[in-house]
Write a protein that holds these residues in place. Structure first.
Motif, mmCIF file in Angstrom:
data_model
loop_
_atom_site.group_PDB
_atom_site.id
_atom_site.type_symbol
_atom_site.label_atom_id
_atom_site.label_comp_id
_atom_site.label_asym_id
_atom_site.label_seq_id
_atom_site.Cartn_x
_atom_site.Cartn_y
_atom_site.Cartn_z
ATOM 1 N N GLU A 212 46.070 38.046 43.807
ATOM 2 C CA GLU A 212 45.026 38.804 43.105
ATOM 3 C C GLU A 212 43.974 37.865 42.510
ATOM 4 O O GLU A 212 42.780 38.158 42.523
ATOM 5 C CB GLU A 212 45.651 39.665 41.996
ATOM 6 C CG GLU A 212 46.429 40.848 42.534
ATOM 7 C CD GLU A 212 47.385 41.461 41.513
ATOM 8 O OE1 GLU A 212 47.767 42.622 41.719
ATOM 9 O OE2 GLU A 212 47.745 40.777 40.525
ATOM 10 N N LEU A 213 44.460 36.741 41.989
ATOM 11 C CA LEU A 213 43.523 35.793 41.375
ATOM 12 C C LEU A 213 42.460 35.347 42.380
ATOM 13 O O LEU A 213 41.292 35.177 42.034
ATOM 14 C CB LEU A 213 44.275 34.558 40.860
ATOM 15 C CG LEU A 213 44.989 34.689 39.510
ATOM 16 C CD1 LEU A 213 45.792 33.427 39.214
ATOM 17 C CD2 LEU A 213 43.994 34.954 38.389
ATOM 18 N N ALA A 214 42.898 35.154 43.600
ATOM 19 C CA ALA A 214 41.973 34.668 44.626
ATOM 20 C C ALA A 214 40.792 35.617 44.816
ATOM 21 O O ALA A 214 39.690 35.203 45.168
ATOM 22 C CB ALA A 214 42.717 34.472 45.943
ATOM 23 N N GLU A 215 41.022 36.896 44.555
ATOM 24 C CA GLU A 215 39.969 37.896 44.759
ATOM 25 C C GLU A 215 39.069 38.087 43.536
ATOM 26 O O GLU A 215 38.025 38.695 43.617
ATOM 27 C CB GLU A 215 40.610 39.259 45.097
ATOM 28 C CG GLU A 215 41.518 39.259 46.309
ATOM 29 C CD GLU A 215 40.765 38.933 47.578
ATOM 30 O OE1 GLU A 215 39.642 39.437 47.755
ATOM 31 O OE2 GLU A 215 41.297 38.127 48.385
ATOM 32 N N LEU A 216 39.529 37.599 42.413
ATOM 33 C CA LEU A 216 38.799 37.851 41.163
ATOM 34 C C LEU A 216 37.670 36.831 40.981
ATOM 35 O O LEU A 216 37.666 35.787 41.609
ATOM 36 C CB LEU A 216 39.789 37.801 39.989
ATOM 37 C CG LEU A 216 40.749 39.000 39.916
ATOM 38 C CD1 LEU A 216 41.936 38.701 39.020
ATOM 39 C CD2 LEU A 216 40.014 40.248 39.441
ATOM 40 N N PRO A 217 36.696 37.147 40.121
ATOM 41 C CA PRO A 217 35.528 36.271 39.990
ATOM 42 C C PRO A 217 35.860 34.878 39.429
ATOM 43 O O PRO A 217 36.702 34.743 38.546
ATOM 44 C CB PRO A 217 34.621 37.030 39.018
ATOM 45 C CG PRO A 217 35.414 38.118 38.441
ATOM 46 C CD PRO A 217 36.588 38.367 39.303
ATOM 47 N N HIS A 218 35.202 33.887 40.001
ATOM 48 C CA HIS A 218 35.343 32.506 39.565
ATOM 49 C C HIS A 218 33.969 31.887 39.401
ATOM 50 O O HIS A 218 33.019 32.284 40.050
ATOM 51 C CB HIS A 218 36.122 31.681 40.604
ATOM 52 C CG HIS A 218 37.584 31.987 40.648
ATOM 53 N ND1 HIS A 218 38.070 33.155 41.173
ATOM 54 C CD2 HIS A 218 38.659 31.284 40.224
ATOM 55 C CE1 HIS A 218 39.398 33.163 41.082
ATOM 56 N NE2 HIS A 218 39.776 32.031 40.506
ATOM 57 N N THR A 219 33.901 30.864 38.583
ATOM 58 C CA THR A 219 32.700 30.058 38.497
ATOM 59 C C THR A 219 32.647 29.190 39.758
ATOM 60 O O THR A 219 33.690 28.934 40.369
ATOM 61 C CB THR A 219 32.771 29.194 37.221
ATOM 62 O OG1 THR A 219 32.879 30.091 36.113
ATOM 63 C CG2 THR A 219 31.544 28.338 37.035
ATOM 64 N N ASN B 122 32.247 32.133 26.829
ATOM 65 C CA ASN B 122 31.668 32.886 27.942
ATOM 66 C C ASN B 122 32.780 33.333 28.896
ATOM 67 O O ASN B 122 33.968 33.070 28.633
ATOM 68 C CB ASN B 122 30.583 32.038 28.639
ATOM 69 C CG ASN B 122 31.181 30.832 29.361
ATOM 70 O OD1 ASN B 122 32.377 30.776 29.591
ATOM 71 N ND2 ASN B 122 30.337 29.874 29.710
ATOM 72 N N PRO B 123 32.459 33.995 29.988
ATOM 73 C CA PRO B 123 33.529 34.509 30.863
ATOM 74 C C PRO B 123 34.525 33.455 31.338
ATOM 75 O O PRO B 123 35.720 33.740 31.484
ATOM 76 C CB PRO B 123 32.758 35.117 32.034
ATOM 77 C CG PRO B 123 31.481 35.592 31.417
ATOM 78 C CD PRO B 123 31.126 34.537 30.403
ATOM 79 N N ALA B 124 34.090 32.223 31.569
ATOM 80 C CA ALA B 124 35.024 31.197 32.054
ATOM 81 C C ALA B 124 35.802 30.554 30.904
ATOM 82 O O ALA B 124 36.680 29.730 31.132
ATOM 83 C CB ALA B 124 34.262 30.124 32.822
ATOM 84 N N GLY B 125 35.449 30.924 29.691
ATOM 85 C CA GLY B 125 36.175 30.387 28.548
ATOM 86 C C GLY B 125 35.447 29.270 27.823
ATOM 87 O O GLY B 125 35.950 28.753 26.832
#
Lengths: 312, 629
Positions: free
Chosen positions: B418-425, B462-465
């Protein structure tokens, strides 16, 4: 597939230290010439040479300039609150001993507000590495006297000069029970990197008092130069495994520091003592597999109902 | 006040085995088919001093201590003895008798150990006995025990004597003794028990009405406290990490879980202070374990820091707060419900947490499970607040209640797939704190997972922490975190634990919470039987506040009396603040003398408000609507 495939995949690969650098890098807010850059560089180098996958590393920090270490390091990070990095790091290691856990904080954070946690984490000998950025001053709150500031240190909160003796971090660490105690300095990145590598691979609580010059609030930016590496010097004979000998060497280094002689290197290493979770495991008081792993497996879970007769 | 119940009080000194003896006797009564409820009173000292345990046994379900009691077993305090004096007891000599007589009902029974106590030293003893029609039995329990070897067995002698006086068979008691001990000690205890039992028939004349009721359960029962409820609930929800620092009464749940952890593959840590305890729970939770910590008022104060950090980093954290009388060290072994505001408002900033206040062991179990579910589903701190009373009182619960499915689900944690599909920087950093998420919850990753690394920080991020003070990001993150409580409120509305009892049409309403709820229920039943019309809302969910339910209740009555164990009306204040309702409809019944309410005290206060009695006599404080607390 394991739920934590970043850990112990067995896959051997070269890790470039740039893997630990965030690609969209927040610019470090450390002052120009700050020793903290040296810690970051040494840590990245050490982890890369140890072939650590950034995602198997958790870096837990406190508050202060040092607390931003994990903001500039691409791994799992937990930037916590002032003085509390160690209890969080300890539990992370207990919940998943396969994780590489590194804690970091400043001298105010680690020896002041977090002093009690430091003592107890050392005593329990958790298998984590603890790096204390020691610049003898509170940096982020603008230059107040810290637990390692020398007696007589003048600041806005101690205008007449501090009447307190500084903390002796090495001796305190040894007395508290750390099984690896070292001191290094940002001005010597190679020694720093090697010591971090040794600390990370050591099985037990590794404490590094990391001398970081503060050019803004401790005006002499070169305050830790020249230094002497006690392992490289013929003038110093250290038996790393002997507490008494280590203690004497520490006292010597701590006395000398404020007189301008900087002694660095490894001061103590106990290779026989078990790390805390191993000690617990021997007593039947610690699970055989990481707690974290269990939640991802579809195994049977014990129920209170099965134990109720014991109590009720 | 009925006579078809036995309320047996065993009194003596701390360290004389009062607690264990009473627990066994309660269990024997339960196994004989009765419903039981215990109430424990003890001083903040280890040995000596006045302590008692009360067991209420009835063929009807009981959820409160009774009004007074009808059988006293006074054992004496062996640790108060002064070996230099002829007398054994110095100043504390007759406390087991003198401290307990006020609450003994008319026609009640007194058994005292004449080997240790002398009624001549109790003021007006004979007059009071006559006035109250008490039946007094003096028996040298100490001597009886010594004949079989050990003086400490006078507890057993007292139980045997009691059994004979109330008409109870010895078989259940003997069965429990066999479960608990063996060899010479068992033989000696069995002999003492039988001797004391026989003695009654041989040498004493019994003419009182206090008898053990008869009853029978449909199914097997277990004797549990609120602390057991919490511990079992946590365990069934997959809690495998507990960290704490000893503090009464939190220690109850801490020790129960510590005892269980090695067998279920969990970890228990006793640490240096409560800041560390809560921080450890958070560290374990961050790293993928279901974890819990807790304390009592003073220790919980230290948890303020980690509590805020858990909220900001959205780390699931379950805390237990077991209230005792404060401020500061207060009365360490006495209950109070005065940490409500402490639990609601501790920590800086606009902080939020879920707060449950269960009222009995079953609710303790259920609310603890819900606390875990909400904490892990919504990544928010959840607190279970209860008190010294509920922590240490035992009652029977059908064993089958605990026969439930475990739920080790980590809630909002994503798998590596699931992580692979979620948004990343761009560089691979996981967007752990996305702005726009369903229900305000962004999926979590656990250190060690591929593709999940992020920075958790107590700074705004922010979203990435990464630390961010960007105003737009700030507003988005705050709004998202705030949104959780609203979603949780909706979640809870469907299966609320807030219960209304009494007469639906009543114009007079009572609101209580936590450990006092059962007592108020009993009072309400009695009032309605006597012709007064009242109803009772028992609040088990404090935050998110159940607006609709409470508003509906308050609007359905002319006057509401909030019953709580503190002096400042904290629950009343919370309700008024939340509802924005004026003071004119709310009154308070307050008690803060270190003892929980007896049903009669609530009955009397309500009757006073309704005008049917002029004066109130108990140690409570009644505040009429319109008056300041």
């Amino acid at each position: 597939m394991s739920a934590f495939s970043a850990i112990g995949s067995g896959e051997e690969r070269e890790v470039d230290q740039n893997e630990f650098t965030p690609s969209i890098e927040p610019q470090p807010t450390w002052c120009p010439g700050c020793g903290d850059f040296g810690v970051l560089k040494a840590l990245k180098g050490a982890l890369a040479e140890l072939e650590k996958d950034p995602e198997e590393v958790l870096v837990v920090t406190g508050i202060g300039c040092s607390g931003k270490l994990n903001s500039y390091l691409d791994s799992y990070g937990f930037h916590t609150i002032h003085g509390r990095s160690l209890p969080i790091a300890r539990a992370a290691k207990l919940a998943n001993p396969e994780l590489e856990v590194i804690a970091a904080g400043g001298d105010g954070d680690g020896y002041g507000i977090g002093g009690n946690h430091f003592m107890h984490t050392a005593r329990e000998n958790h298998d984590i590495t603890y790096i204390v950025f020691d610049n003898e001053v509170f940096g982020l709150t603008k230059g107040q006297t810290s637990p390692t500031s020398p007696m007589g240190h003048k600041s806005k909160t101690q205008p007449k000069g501090s009447a307190k003796n500084p903390i002796r971090p090495l001796s305190l660490s040894l007395t508290s029970g750390s099984s690896f105690v070292a001191r290094t300095a940002a001005v010597n990145p190679n020694q720093a990197k090697d010591i971090i590598k040794e600390a990370v691979t050591h099985d037990g609580f590794s404490h590094i008092d990391f001398l970081t010059q503060c050019p803004t609030w401790n005006k002499d930016a070169k305050q830790y130069v020249p230094y002497t590496d006690i392992q490289q010097s013929d003038d110093h004979d250290v038996d790393l495994g002997d507490r008494r000998s280590a203690s004497e060497m520490m006292h010597e280094a701590e006395d000398a520091l404020y007189e301008g002689e900087v002694l660095t290197g490894r001061f103590y290493k106990d290779e026989n003592r078990h790390a805390y979770h191993e000690e617990k495991q021997e007593r039947g008081d610690f699970p055989s597999e990481p707690l974290a792993e269990r939640y991802f497996e579809d195994g049977d879970w014990e129920r209170s109902y099965d134990y109720i007769d014991r109590h009720a | 006040m009925t006579n078809d119940e036995l309320i047996w009080r065993i009194a003596g000194g701390s360290g004389d085995g009062i607690d264990s003896t009473s627990q066994n006797f309660a269990k024997a009564l339960m196994r004989a088919g009765l419903h039981v409820f215990t109430h424990r009173h003890y001083p903040s000292r280890i040995r000596g001093g006045h302590t008692y345990v009360e067991i209420r046994a009835s063929d009807e379900p009981v959820k409160s201590r009774g009004d007074g009691y009808n059988f006293l077993l006074a054992l004496g305090d062996s640790f108060a003895r002064n070996p230099k004096e002829d007398a054994y007891y110095g100043e504390e000599e007759v406390k087991p008798l003198s401290e307990n007589l006020d609450d003994l009902r008319e026609g009640g029974v007194i058994v005292y150990d004449s080997g240790l106590l002398d009624v001549d030293e109790v003021e007006n003893f004979d007059e009071r006995v006559e006035e109250n029609d008490w039946h007094v039995f003096d028996v040298n329990l100490r001597e009886l025990a010594k004949e079989h070897g050990r003086e400490i067995m006078r507890n057993t002698a007292g139980v045997g004597f009691t059994a004979a006086l109330v008409g109870m068979e010895l078989d259940r008691i003997e069965e429990l003794m066999r479960e608990a001990m063996s060899g010479d000690i068992l033989d000696a205890n069995l002999a003492v028990l039988q001797d004391a039992y026989d003695l009654v028939g041989e040498e004493y004349h019994v003419e009182h009405d206090v008898r053990v009721p008869t009853g029978s359960h449909d199914e097997e029962q277990v004797l549990v406290s609120g602390s057991h409820g919490i511990a079992y609930g946590a365990l069934d929800e997959g809690c495998r990490f507990i960290a704490g620092y000893p503090m009464t009464p939190w220690t109850d749940v801490f020790t129960i879980l510590t005892n269980l952890m090695p067998d279920v593959g969990g970890i228990s840590e006793q640490v240096e202070d409560e800041i560390a305890a809560a921080a450890l729970a958070m560290g374990a939770s961050h790293t993928g374990a279901k974890a819990m910590s807790g304390s009592s008022g003073g220790g919980f104060a230290l948890m303020s820091e980690p509590l805020g950090l858990a909220e900001m980093t959205e780390t699931p954290l379950v805390l237990v707060e077991s209230m005792r009388a404060g401020p500061s060290t207060g009365m360490p072994t006495k209950p109070e419900q005065a940490d409500v505001e402490h639990v609601l408002f501790t920590s800086q900033g606009d902080s939020h947490r879920v707060v449950f206040a269960p009222s009995d062991p079953i609710e303790c179990y259920e609310q603890t499970r819900r606390a875990f579910q909400l904490a892990y589903d919504y990544q928010i701190p959840a607190i279970v607040v209860y008190d010294q009373k509920l922590s240490g009182e035992y009652r029977n619960v059908p064993k089958s209640f605990f026969d439930q499915e475990p739920n080790p689900d980590l809630g909002s944690v994503a798998s590596e797939e699931e992580l692979a599909e979620l948004p990343h920087t761009e560089g691979g950093k996981f967007h752990r704190f996305q702005h726009d998420t369903e229900e305000g919850v962004s999926p979590r990753s656990i250190p060690g997972q591929k593709g999940g690394h992020f920075l958790a920080t107590g700074n705004e991020h922010n979203p990435a922490g990464h630390i961010s003070e960007d105003p737009d990001n700030r507003v988005a993150q705050v709004d998202r975190r705030n949104q959780k409580l609203d979603t949780i409120r909706e979640d809870l509305a469907d299966e609320s634990h807030n219960v209304v009892n009494g007469d639906d049409a009543a114009d007079f309403g009572l609101i209580s919470f936590g450990s006092q709820s059962g007592t108020v229920d009993e009072a309400v039943a009695r009032l309605n039987e006597n012709g007064d019309s009242v109803k009772h809302l028992s609040l088990s969910e404090i935050e998110p506040f159940p607006y609709d339910q409470v508003r509906e209740f308050v609007e359905s009555v002319d006057e509401t009396l909030v019953v709580e164990m503190n002096s400042s009306g904290q629950l009343r204040g919370h309700i008024q603040r939340r509802l924005g309702t004026g003071e004119e409809t709310f009154g308070s019944l307050l008690k803060y003398d270190g003892n929980p309410y007896e049903p009669a005290e609530v009955v009397e206060a309500v009757q006073h408000e309704l005008g049917s009695v002029d004066e109130t006599t108990s140690r409570t404080r009644l505040v009429t609507p319109g008056d300041q607390v």
